[in-house]
Scaffold this motif. Structure first.
Motif, short mmCIF file in Angstrom:
data_model
loop_
_atom_site.label_atom_id
_atom_site.label_comp_id
_atom_site.label_asym_id
_atom_site.label_seq_id
_atom_site.Cartn_x
_atom_site.Cartn_y
_atom_site.Cartn_z
N ASN A 37 -1.07 1.66 -10.91
CA ASN A 37 -0.54 1.17 -9.63
C ASN A 37 0.87 0.61 -9.80
O ASN A 37 1.75 0.85 -8.96
CB ASN A 37 -1.44 0.10 -9.03
CG ASN A 37 -2.72 0.67 -8.45
OD1 ASN A 37 -2.84 1.88 -8.26
ND2 ASN A 37 -3.68 -0.19 -8.19
N VAL A 51 2.96 3.51 -8.09
CA VAL A 51 2.89 3.19 -6.67
C VAL A 51 3.80 1.99 -6.35
O VAL A 51 4.72 2.11 -5.53
CB VAL A 51 1.44 2.89 -6.21
CG1 VAL A 51 1.41 2.61 -4.71
CG2 VAL A 51 0.50 4.05 -6.55
N ASN A 66 7.76 2.37 -4.74
CA ASN A 66 7.89 1.87 -3.37
C ASN A 66 8.78 0.65 -3.28
O ASN A 66 9.50 0.48 -2.30
CB ASN A 66 6.50 1.59 -2.77
CG ASN A 66 5.84 2.86 -2.31
OD1 ASN A 66 6.16 3.39 -1.26
ND2 ASN A 66 4.94 3.40 -3.12
N LYS A 121 7.87 0.84 5.49
CA LYS A 121 6.62 1.49 5.05
C LYS A 121 6.43 1.33 3.55
O LYS A 121 5.32 1.06 3.07
CB LYS A 121 6.63 2.96 5.44
CG LYS A 121 6.40 3.20 6.92
CD LYS A 121 6.41 4.68 7.25
CE LYS A 121 6.21 4.88 8.74
NZ LYS A 121 6.36 6.29 9.12
N ALA A 122 7.51 1.52 2.80
CA ALA A 122 7.42 1.39 1.33
C ALA A 122 7.09 -0.04 0.94
O ALA A 122 6.29 -0.28 0.02
CB ALA A 122 8.72 1.83 0.68
N ARG A 179 5.41 -2.24 2.69
CA ARG A 179 4.00 -2.50 3.00
C ARG A 179 3.08 -1.84 1.96
O ARG A 179 2.11 -2.44 1.51
CB ARG A 179 3.66 -2.00 4.40
CG ARG A 179 2.19 -2.18 4.76
CD ARG A 179 1.96 -2.18 6.25
NE ARG A 179 0.55 -2.23 6.58
CZ ARG A 179 -0.23 -3.30 6.50
NH1 ARG A 179 0.28 -4.45 6.09
NH2 ARG A 179 -1.51 -3.24 6.83
N ARG A 180 3.40 -0.60 1.60
CA ARG A 180 2.58 0.10 0.60
C ARG A 180 2.61 -0.65 -0.73
O ARG A 180 1.57 -0.84 -1.37
CB ARG A 180 3.08 1.53 0.44
CG ARG A 180 2.25 2.38 -0.48
CD ARG A 180 2.73 3.83 -0.41
NE ARG A 180 2.17 4.66 -1.44
CZ ARG A 180 1.02 5.30 -1.35
NH1 ARG A 180 0.31 5.20 -0.26
NH2 ARG A 180 0.59 6.05 -2.35
N ALA A 181 3.79 -1.09 -1.15
CA ALA A 181 3.91 -1.84 -2.41
C ALA A 181 3.11 -3.13 -2.32
O ALA A 181 2.42 -3.50 -3.28
CB ALA A 181 5.38 -2.14 -2.71
N LEU A 186 0.45 -3.77 -0.41
CA LEU A 186 -1.00 -3.50 -0.41
C LEU A 186 -1.52 -3.16 -1.81
O LEU A 186 -2.61 -3.60 -2.20
CB LEU A 186 -1.32 -2.38 0.58
CG LEU A 186 -1.16 -2.75 2.06
CD1 LEU A 186 -1.35 -1.51 2.94
CD2 LEU A 186 -2.11 -3.85 2.48
N PHE A 187 -0.73 -2.40 -2.57
CA PHE A 187 -1.16 -2.07 -3.93
C PHE A 187 -1.01 -3.27 -4.86
O PHE A 187 -1.79 -3.43 -5.80
CB PHE A 187 -0.42 -0.84 -4.46
CG PHE A 187 -1.08 0.43 -4.04
CD1 PHE A 187 -1.98 1.07 -4.87
CD2 PHE A 187 -0.84 0.98 -2.78
CE1 PHE A 187 -2.62 2.24 -4.47
CE2 PHE A 187 -1.47 2.14 -2.37
CZ PHE A 187 -2.37 2.78 -3.22
N THR A 246 -4.03 -5.12 -4.17
CA THR A 246 -5.14 -4.44 -4.85
C THR A 246 -5.19 -4.89 -6.31
O THR A 246 -6.27 -5.20 -6.84
CB THR A 246 -4.97 -2.91 -4.76
OG1 THR A 246 -4.97 -2.53 -3.38
CG2 THR A 246 -6.07 -2.19 -5.51
#
Length: 200
Positions: free
Chosen positions: A145, A149, A153, A170-171, A173-175, A177-178, A181
């Protein structure tokens, strides 16, 4: 003392000098630099790297991300252009050093394959290998990750890669969320790693 503590470089060097003193004490006690010693050295390096990695993961999730909305817009570039890139450098290389030293420790101690297969080849008899294997798999997922990921991002979100505002959002937010995680996985990962040291 101030000359040591006012410079990060000097502080880190002093820490390693003190560790070298402990190393000399170790030699005095055991006088042997065999397999056990090198397994210990790589486990120590594994823990050092892991503290850097997970410490920064938790810094991002417990400090930086929750407080970004409280920072005035004119001050946010200091975070995005100075602090975050530096933290992300140590974060991703801490992850890399953790995974490499962990694999070395597992190989040196003879449980690499058994742990990664979660004890299948042993008929699930050696619980320690199952526990450390769960920790190793969680750590491997977290490492993946970070490198494949979160970091790609974050480069977009921080403007290191050209992208429009929508792609940056968007990038980011993705970063995030991971990263969350990985924060979630860090808790059972640490539990599995530590429990393995107490299972026989």
């Amino acid at each position: 003392m101030a000359a040591i503590l006012t410079s990060l470089r000097n502080t880190v060097i002093a820490g390693f000098v003190l560790a070298a003193v402990l190393f000399l004490m170790y030699l005095n006690w055991d006088g042997y630099l065999g397999h056990g010693f090198w397994a210990f050295i790589f486990r120590w390096l594994h823990v050092l790297a892991g503290v850097m990695w997970i410490g920064l993961l938790w810094y991002f999730n417990f400090v930086q991300i929750p407080n970004m909305p409280n920072i005035p817009d004119e001050q946010k570039p200091a975070i995005g252009k100075v602090i975050a890139p530096a933290a992300l450098f140590w974060f991703r290389w801490g992850a890399m050093a953790t995974i490499i030293t962990g694999i070395i420790v597992a190989a040196m101690n003879g449980y690499l394959v058994d742990a990664f297969t979660l004890g299948i080849s042993e008929g699930f008899e050696i619980k320690k290998n199952i526990a450390i294997g769960i920790g190793m798999w969680l750590g491997t997922i977290m490492w993946f990750n970070v490198w494949f990921v979160i970091w790609p991002n974050q480069k977009i979100a921080l403007g290191m890669v050209d992208a429009d505002a929508d792609a940056k959002a968007k990038a980011g937010r993705r970063a995030m969320l991971f990263s969350r995680t990985n924060t979630l996985l860090s808790i059972p990962m640490l539990f599995a790693m530590v429990s393995a040291q107490n299972i026989y």
